[in-house]
Design a protein around this motif. Structure first.
Motif, PDB file in Angstrom:
ATOM      1  N   TYR A 373       8.120  -0.052 -29.175  1.00 45.29           N
ATOM      2  CA  TYR A 373       7.010  -0.199 -28.012  1.00 45.29           C
ATOM      3  C   TYR A 373       7.073  -1.863 -27.920  1.00 45.29           C
ATOM      4  CZ  TYR A 373       5.232   4.509 -27.437  1.00 45.29           C
ATOM      5  OH  TYR A 373       5.294   5.889 -27.187  1.00 45.29           O
ATOM      6  N   LYS A 374       7.361  -2.328 -26.654  1.00 45.79           N
ATOM      7  CA  LYS A 374       7.536  -3.982 -26.469  1.00 45.79           C
ATOM      8  C   LYS A 374       6.475  -4.384 -25.293  1.00 45.79           C
ATOM      9  CE  LYS A 374      11.003  -3.201 -23.133  1.00 45.79           C
ATOM     10  NZ  LYS A 374      12.669  -3.622 -22.718  1.00 45.79           N
ATOM     11  N   HIS A 375       5.824  -3.656 -24.726  1.00 43.41           N
ATOM     12  CA  HIS A 375       5.012  -4.337 -23.557  1.00 43.41           C
ATOM     13  C   HIS A 375       3.800  -4.779 -24.069  1.00 43.41           C
ATOM     14  CE1 HIS A 375       7.939  -3.732 -20.304  1.00 43.41           C
ATOM     15  NE2 HIS A 375       7.976  -2.216 -20.878  1.00 43.41           N
ATOM     16  N   VAL A 376       3.470  -6.175 -23.963  1.00 43.75           N
ATOM     17  CA  VAL A 376       2.338  -6.691 -24.686  1.00 43.75           C
ATOM     18  C   VAL A 376       1.139  -6.173 -24.256  1.00 43.75           C
ATOM     19  CG1 VAL A 376       1.250  -8.778 -24.737  1.00 43.75           C
ATOM     20  CG2 VAL A 376       3.405  -8.740 -25.406  1.00 43.75           C
ATOM     21  N   PRO A 377       0.821  -6.258 -22.567  1.00 42.89           N
ATOM     22  CA  PRO A 377      -0.475  -5.704 -22.177  1.00 42.89           C
ATOM     23  C   PRO A 377      -0.776  -4.129 -22.514  1.00 42.89           C
ATOM     24  CG  PRO A 377       0.502  -6.897 -20.580  1.00 42.89           C
ATOM     25  CD  PRO A 377       1.562  -6.793 -21.573  1.00 42.89           C
ATOM     26  N   ILE A 423      -1.074  -7.343 -30.157  1.00 39.07           N
ATOM     27  CA  ILE A 423      -0.894  -6.318 -31.215  1.00 39.07           C
ATOM     28  C   ILE A 423       0.555  -6.045 -31.130  1.00 39.07           C
ATOM     29  CG2 ILE A 423      -1.198  -3.580 -31.060  1.00 39.07           C
ATOM     30  CD1 ILE A 423      -3.651  -5.186 -31.802  1.00 39.07           C
ATOM     31  N   MET A 424       1.349  -6.080 -30.003  1.00 40.87           N
ATOM     32  CA  MET A 424       2.733  -5.670 -30.055  1.00 40.87           C
ATOM     33  C   MET A 424       3.411  -6.669 -31.068  1.00 40.87           C
ATOM     34  SD  MET A 424       6.060  -6.396 -29.177  1.00 40.87           S
ATOM     35  CE  MET A 424       6.164  -7.545 -27.927  1.00 40.87           C
ATOM     36  N   GLY A 425       3.209  -7.985 -30.916  1.00 45.11           N
ATOM     37  CA  GLY A 425       4.012  -8.879 -31.738  1.00 45.11           C
ATOM     38  C   GLY A 425       3.557  -8.582 -33.445  1.00 45.11           C
ATOM     39  N   THR A 426       2.462  -8.486 -33.610  1.00 42.44           N
ATOM     40  CA  THR A 426       1.914  -8.100 -35.026  1.00 42.44           C
ATOM     41  C   THR A 426       2.343  -6.910 -35.422  1.00 42.44           C
ATOM     42  OG1 THR A 426      -0.324  -9.306 -34.476  1.00 42.44           O
ATOM     43  CG2 THR A 426      -0.315  -8.117 -36.119  1.00 42.44           C
ATOM     44  N   SER A 427       2.508  -5.855 -34.886  1.00 45.68           N
ATOM     45  CA  SER A 427       3.153  -4.619 -35.211  1.00 45.68           C
ATOM     46  C   SER A 427       4.469  -4.848 -35.582  1.00 45.68           C
ATOM     47  CB  SER A 427       3.128  -3.634 -34.145  1.00 45.68           C
ATOM     48  OG  SER A 427       3.846  -3.820 -32.931  1.00 45.68           O
ATOM     49  N   LYS A 428       5.293  -5.732 -35.065  1.00 45.52           N
ATOM     50  CA  LYS A 428       6.559  -5.851 -35.093  1.00 45.52           C
ATOM     51  C   LYS A 428       6.741  -7.011 -36.361  1.00 45.52           C
ATOM     52  CE  LYS A 428       9.883  -5.100 -32.913  1.00 45.52           C
ATOM     53  NZ  LYS A 428      10.827  -4.039 -33.105  1.00 45.52           N
ATOM     54  N   LEU A 560      -3.509 -14.978 -17.323  1.00 45.95           N
ATOM     55  CA  LEU A 560      -2.797 -14.771 -18.410  1.00 45.95           C
ATOM     56  C   LEU A 560      -3.617 -13.137 -18.999  1.00 45.95           C
ATOM     57  CD1 LEU A 560      -2.889 -17.615 -20.960  1.00 45.95           C
ATOM     58  CD2 LEU A 560      -0.996 -16.755 -19.736  1.00 45.95           C
ATOM     59  N   ARG A 561      -2.422 -12.176 -19.096  1.00 46.31           N
ATOM     60  CA  ARG A 561      -2.615 -10.796 -19.535  1.00 46.31           C
ATOM     61  C   ARG A 561      -3.298 -10.685 -20.861  1.00 46.31           C
ATOM     62  NH1 ARG A 561       2.796  -8.192 -17.867  1.00 46.31           N
ATOM     63  NH2 ARG A 561       3.469  -9.997 -19.327  1.00 46.31           N
ATOM     64  N   PRO A 562      -4.066  -9.725 -21.390  1.00 45.96           N
ATOM     65  CA  PRO A 562      -4.332  -9.320 -22.541  1.00 45.96           C
ATOM     66  C   PRO A 562      -3.211  -9.771 -23.831  1.00 45.96           C
ATOM     67  CG  PRO A 562      -5.428  -7.665 -21.231  1.00 45.96           C
ATOM     68  CD  PRO A 562      -4.172  -8.442 -20.377  1.00 45.96           C
ATOM     69  N   GLY A 563      -3.601 -10.418 -24.515  1.00 51.09           N
ATOM     70  CA  GLY A 563      -2.675 -10.672 -25.617  1.00 51.09           C
ATOM     71  C   GLY A 563      -1.552 -11.769 -25.342  1.00 51.09           C
ATOM     72  N   GLU A 564      -1.367 -12.206 -24.182  1.00 47.85           N
ATOM     73  CA  GLU A 564      -0.282 -13.030 -23.534  1.00 47.85           C
ATOM     74  C   GLU A 564      -0.703 -14.587 -24.143  1.00 47.85           C
ATOM     75  OE1 GLU A 564       2.560 -12.692 -19.885  1.00 47.85           O
ATOM     76  OE2 GLU A 564       0.437 -13.188 -19.390  1.00 47.85           O
ATOM     77  N   LYS A 565       0.410 -15.348 -24.473  1.00 43.82           N
ATOM     78  CA  LYS A 565       0.241 -16.850 -24.660  1.00 43.82           C
ATOM     79  C   LYS A 565       1.098 -17.487 -23.807  1.00 43.82           C
ATOM     80  CE  LYS A 565       3.018 -16.571 -28.909  1.00 43.82           C
ATOM     81  NZ  LYS A 565       3.126 -16.640 -30.422  1.00 43.82           N
ATOM     82  N   LEU A 566       1.027 -18.716 -23.654  1.00 42.19           N
ATOM     83  CA  LEU A 566       1.650 -19.624 -22.711  1.00 42.19           C
ATOM     84  C   LEU A 566       3.186 -20.032 -23.286  1.00 42.19           C
ATOM     85  CD1 LEU A 566      -0.611 -22.338 -21.443  1.00 42.19           C
ATOM     86  CD2 LEU A 566       0.171 -20.478 -20.496  1.00 42.19           C
ATOM     87  N   TYR A 567       3.387 -20.002 -24.535  1.00 41.49           N
ATOM     88  CA  TYR A 567       4.473 -20.377 -25.003  1.00 41.49           C
ATOM     89  C   TYR A 567       4.936 -19.505 -26.374  1.00 41.49           C
ATOM     90  CZ  TYR A 567       2.683 -24.747 -22.760  1.00 41.49           C
ATOM     91  OH  TYR A 567       2.276 -25.626 -22.116  1.00 41.49           O
ATOM     92  N   GLU A 568       6.119 -19.076 -26.334  1.00 38.66           N
ATOM     93  CA  GLU A 568       6.586 -18.416 -27.238  1.00 38.66           C
ATOM     94  C   GLU A 568       7.166 -19.238 -28.398  1.00 38.66           C
ATOM     95  OE1 GLU A 568       5.647 -15.528 -27.756  1.00 38.66           O
ATOM     96  OE2 GLU A 568       5.637 -14.491 -25.631  1.00 38.66           O
TER      97      GLU A 568
END
Length: 644
Positions: A373-377, A423-428, A560-568
């Motif tokens: 699963y990859k969609h952050v929001p 959540i998505m990034g942390t799960s990965k 910004l959507r939930p969990g989203e940051k400006l820079y990766e």
């Protein structure tokens, strides 16, 4: 009028017209030689000469198929065929008269070879004029029906560019007004080719101001040149629409179809120089192997399948739970790789029993794990499902890979796993930690379908990490395209948000290369180039569509959507990288966790997940990954609690 334009003359009528011209030209030449002495001509063998010539001409033109081409599309090649046919007919006729008719019947009342010479020039000229005249008339009528024409510039000033000009003038049916050619070679500029001026690329601004150019047409294979990309960006800024055409050898029946002219895509501008990979090493790794691709119907997974098949594996097992995309992939692979052996396996990677059955049946040698699963929001709102698929699903596949002695397990991760804010990034990231902890184990009891297995660990576990891919399902570019088609607005979360981008094929190329060079335990990171500002991306896409940002298509900022940051990011601040033999692949030096500690944490996480207590699940995730700090999320208060 449209009915007439869309119809063409029957071939037999074209053949009949050609023969009338041939016979008339011969008769006229005969009269010229005889000085128009009609009484003497008619008393001679005039009818025999003309009748035989007409028969020879008819047979020759029919066999050389001069009449089969559409007159409206007549080209230099058609003129060549006309001259060839007239010459062959004259040659055959002359031989028949000189070697057979004249000696047998004793008729030699005229210098037939001089007649043939004059007839050759008259008939060739008339046949050519008729075709060119019909073509010009057709284009004139077509132009009068299309209204205002588009002013077109052709990039390049060479033989292919001339062919393209002729194709646009013929196939465009008067829709295009070719303003000239444009090139960056000073030796070609300020000259005329085919009655059209060649301009230097530096003159595009002045040229646009004077002539109001509507469109630039470019050969698709030229897009790889960096200088052309810069020029195209200038054209886009000036409001010039850019279209690409395929190489001339790909034109249907030698004619350019308007359907083959494609609008320039944003991917063409963002694409970097081609990646050079060691195909020999990858081939030796994959040839004759059983390769499993999870998430095989997705954007990355399906491209892995395509590229792996080109290296002739024994079989490719494509696992996914999405039925329709899997079916579409099957149809595509059957068409592109009819000889390849492909097994489609519908299954959920969280279902350990189903996954065990797949490993037992196919015994894969190499696993590319792209399912996630990859969609952050969406994952921010469904953390339990993110953990279930991205962590437990990965663990299931990794454990089975050890049990069935898979040679290599290559996991597809994401830049969002670095200093995660969602959540998505942390799960990965947790999945990465587990995969890394497996390397170096001497032996481990693995449970698959309630059957214990104990054996030395032979599997090499490798992780690849990269950013956004262009055009993937649900990504920003397809979304922007849909919004442009609807007339806008284009929705951007924040004016300063930036992302790294890579095309799907080049990302997969690097995945295969990294999988080949991996010895186990590495996290490979890819050179993603320079980050792209999303609002700039939106403006470019609007201009590529021939529209103006904030005039024709508005851009709105939604926050910004939930969990989203400006820079990766691709690396933690404390991380370092080690170069590899490939300039675009580096190895990340990260903290390695002990296997027993990782398993204990994941087991506890899964127990909490079963209870569906989202807050406790997320709290545990923050304990496993201390750098996980929520942003723009309902879970931000947990960070305050953990820090106090």
């Amino acid at each position: 009028m449209k009915i007439l334009l869309n119809k063409s003359l029957p071939k037999w009528i074209v053949l009949l017209i050609d023969q009338l011209i041939m016979s008339w030209s011969f008769a006229l030449s005969f009269f010229v030689i005889k000085q128009f002495e009609f009484e003497e001509i008619m008393r001679g063998h005039f009818l025999i000469y003309v009748g035989l010539f007409g028969l020879v001409s008819l047979i020759t033109f029919y066999n050389m198929r001069v009449h089969t081409g559409l007159i409206r599309y007549s080209s230099i090649y058609d003129i060549y065929r006309i001259f060839s046919a007239v010459f062959v007919a004259s040659l055959i006729y002359g031989a028949l008269i000189g070697l057979w008719i004249a000696p047998m019947y004793g008729i030699d009342s005229v210098n037939i070879y001089l007649v043939l010479l004059i007839s050759f020039f008259i008939s060739s000229t008339l046949l050519t004029v008729v075709r060119m005249g019909a073509k010009a008339l057709f284009i004139f009528i077509k132009r009068s029906n299309v209204g205002e024409r588009e002013r077109v510039l052709i990039y390049g000033a060479n033989g292919f560019s001339i062919i393209l000009k002729q194709a646009l003038e013929a196939g465009g049916m008067g829709k295009f007004d070719i303003s000239g050619f444009i090139d960056d070679n000073p030796s070609k500029t300020n000259k005329d080719i085919h009655q059209k001026r060649v301009y230097h690329t530096s003159a595009i601004t002045k040229l646009q101001r004077k002539q109001q150019i509507d469109k630039l047409v470019v050969f698709s294979e030229d897009l790889k040149a960096d200088n052309l990309k810069l020029f195209i960006e200038t054209c886009v800024e000036l409001g010039i629409k850019v279209q690409t055409v395929p190489p001339t050898e790909q034109w249907m029946s030698g004619q350019l179809s308007l359907n083959q002219m494609k609008d320039l895509k944003i991917e063409d501008l963002l694409q970097r120089p081609p990646i050079v990979i060691e195909n020999g090493r990858i081939s030796s790794d994959l040839r004759g192997k059983r390769v499993l691709v999870t998430g095989g119907a997705g954007s990355i997974g399906s491209e892995i399948v395509r590229q792996v098949l080109s290296y002739k594996p024994e079989i490719v097992i494509v696992c996914d739970q999405a039925e329709s995309p899997l079916h579409e992939l099957q149809l595509e692979m059957e068409e592109q790789f009819p000889e390849a052996k492909i097994a489609l396996y519908i299954g959920d990677i969280t279902n350990s029993t189903r996954m065990y059955s797949m490993f037992k049946e196919y015994q894969p040698d190499i696993v590319y794990h792209a399912a996630a699963y990859k969609h952050v929001p969406m994952m921010e709102n469904n953390p339990c499902e993110a953990i279930l698929t991205n962590v437990l699903g990965t663990k299931n596949l990794a454990d089975l890979s050890m049990a069935f002695e898979v040679e290599k397990f290559v996991m597809i991760s994401t830049d969002k796993a670095v200093n995660p804010t969602n959540i998505m990034g942390t799960s990965k990231r947790i999945a990465e930690i587990y995969i890394q902890s497996l390397n170096g184990l001497n032996q481990k009891k693995v449970n698959g379908n309630s059957h214990p297995y104990t054996q030395p660990i032979q599997t090499k576990f490798i992780t690849t990490r990269f950013g956004n891919v262009l055009g993937s399902n649900g990504s920003v570019i397809p979304r922007f395209r849909q919004q442009i088609e609807k007339g806008g607005p284009l929705t951007v979360t924040h004016p300063d948000i930036t992302r790294y981008f890579m095309t799907i094929p080049e990302a997969v190329q690097l995945v295969l290369e990294a999988g080949t060079m991996g010895r186990g335990g590495e996290i490979f990171i890819f050179d993603m180039g320079e980050p792209v500002k999303i609002v700039d991306l939106a403006k470019k896409m609007i201009r590529l569509a021939g529209l103006l940002p904030d005039v024709d298509i508005p851009i709105s900022f939604t926050g910004l959507r939930p969990g989203e940051k400006l820079y990766e990011e691709l690396l933690n601040e404390e991380e370092q990288t080690i170069p590899t033999h490939h300039s675009k692949i580096k190895i990340s030096k990260v903290r390695v966790y002990k296997y027993d500690d990782v398993v204990s944490d994941i087991d506890e996480l899964m127990m909490l997940n079963k209870n569906k207590d989202e807050r406790q699940v997320v709290r545990k995730m923050k304990q496993i990954v201390p750098e996980y700090i929520s942003k723009n999320s309902r879970f931000e208060e947990l960070d305050l609690q953990l820090n106090n």
